[in-house]
Scaffold this motif. Structure first.
Motif, PDB file in Angstrom:
ATOM      1  N   ARG A 122       0.813  -1.216   0.000  1.00 24.33           N
ATOM      2  CA  ARG A 122       0.000   0.000   0.000  1.00 24.33           C
ATOM      3  C   ARG A 122       0.848   1.269   0.000  1.00 24.33           C
ATOM      4  O   ARG A 122       0.317   2.363   0.014  1.00 24.33           O
TER       5      ARG A 122
ATOM      6  N   ARG B  84       0.293   5.065   1.991  1.00 33.55           N
ATOM      7  CA  ARG B  84      -1.112   5.485   2.064  1.00 33.55           C
ATOM      8  C   ARG B  84      -1.600   5.692   3.498  1.00 33.55           C
ATOM      9  O   ARG B  84      -2.252   6.689   3.814  1.00 33.55           O
ATOM     10  N   ASP B  85      -1.287   4.734   4.385  1.00 31.75           N
ATOM     11  CA  ASP B  85      -1.760   4.838   5.772  1.00 31.75           C
ATOM     12  C   ASP B  85      -1.106   6.015   6.493  1.00 31.75           C
ATOM     13  O   ASP B  85      -1.750   6.711   7.269  1.00 31.75           O
TER      14      ASP B  85
ATOM     15  N   LEU C  17      -0.049   8.768   5.073  1.00 30.93           N
ATOM     16  CA  LEU C  17      -0.662   9.977   4.524  1.00 30.93           C
ATOM     17  C   LEU C  17      -2.057  10.212   5.087  1.00 30.93           C
ATOM     18  O   LEU C  17      -2.508  11.356   5.183  1.00 30.93           O
ATOM     19  N   ALA C  18      -2.737   9.142   5.478  1.00 28.17           N
ATOM     20  CA  ALA C  18      -4.063   9.287   6.081  1.00 28.17           C
ATOM     21  C   ALA C  18      -3.951   9.810   7.522  1.00 28.17           C
ATOM     22  O   ALA C  18      -4.864  10.484   8.012  1.00 28.17           O
ATOM     23  N   ARG C  19      -2.844   9.521   8.189  1.00 30.57           N
ATOM     24  CA  ARG C  19      -2.658   9.926   9.594  1.00 30.57           C
ATOM     25  C   ARG C  19      -2.087  11.337   9.746  1.00 30.57           C
ATOM     26  O   ARG C  19      -2.321  11.983  10.760  1.00 30.57           O
TER      27      ARG C  19
END
Length: 185
Positions: A146, A149-150, A152-154
């Motif tokens: 991934r 992505r994670d 960037l979400a945090r």
């Protein structure tokens, strides 16, 4: 950092990074563009690959990555990165060249933000992304395919708009390549 160790599995037998644009493989175009912007370019490659032959005369540092997951490429390139920040670029983005990378680098120099992310002109988040060294431990802890992505979400990223949809155009399949070539030639 240019991530180019993926398997090109959706290309059904061909290597998307050896597809050519104006006679030059896309991987070489990506590396030349990065080298025009930075003296320190690190490229993640699979251990045995025809991709390597195209990069032999570039000043880029080539790092072999046996695992084809994107997180493995991020970890391998970060382990040899001694910079205060890293621009992560995917080699299969045909519309990201030296001008787009330079725009991101200049935006990075003009801000105190920890993460900068290229977007399409309409603000849709895309690639490349710059992370400050502060985020290297989290990037080194990534797993799977991934990417970041994670992360960037945090954490908030400052968006840097690029013209049109350049930050979004990603060519993964023969159909993607055919459609892009039809629209651009």
């Amino acid at each position: 950092m240019i991530l180019a160790a993926g398997a090109s599995s959706r290309m059904r037998g061909s290597d998307k990074l050896l597809e050519t644009i104006d006679g030059t493989p896309i991987i070489l175009r990506a590396v030349r563009a990065a080298c025009a912007v930075s003296p320190r370019v690190i490229v993640a490659l699979p251990p045995v690959s025809a991709r390597r032959a195209w990069l032999g005369d570039t000043p880029a540092r080539l790092v072999e990555v046996a695992d084809r997951e994107m997180s493995a490429s991020i970890r391998a390139t970060l382990l040899v990165c001694d910079a205060a920040a890293a621009m992560i670029h995917l080699a299969d983005l045909p519309e990201i060249g030296a001008p787009e990378m330079q725009a991101l680098a200049e935006a990075w120099q003009a801000t105190d933000d920890d993460i900068l992310r290229a977007t399409a002109a309409d603000g849709t988040p895309g690639q490349p992304v710059i992370f400050s060294r502060r985020h290297f431990p989290a990037l080194l802890a990534l797993a799977g395919d991934r990417g970041a992505r994670d992360l960037l979400a945090r954490f908030p990223a400052r968006h840097v708009p690029l013209p049109g949809r350049r930050a979004l155009v990603d060519l993964d399949t023969p159909e993607d390549w055919a459609a892009w070539r039809a629209a651009n030639h």
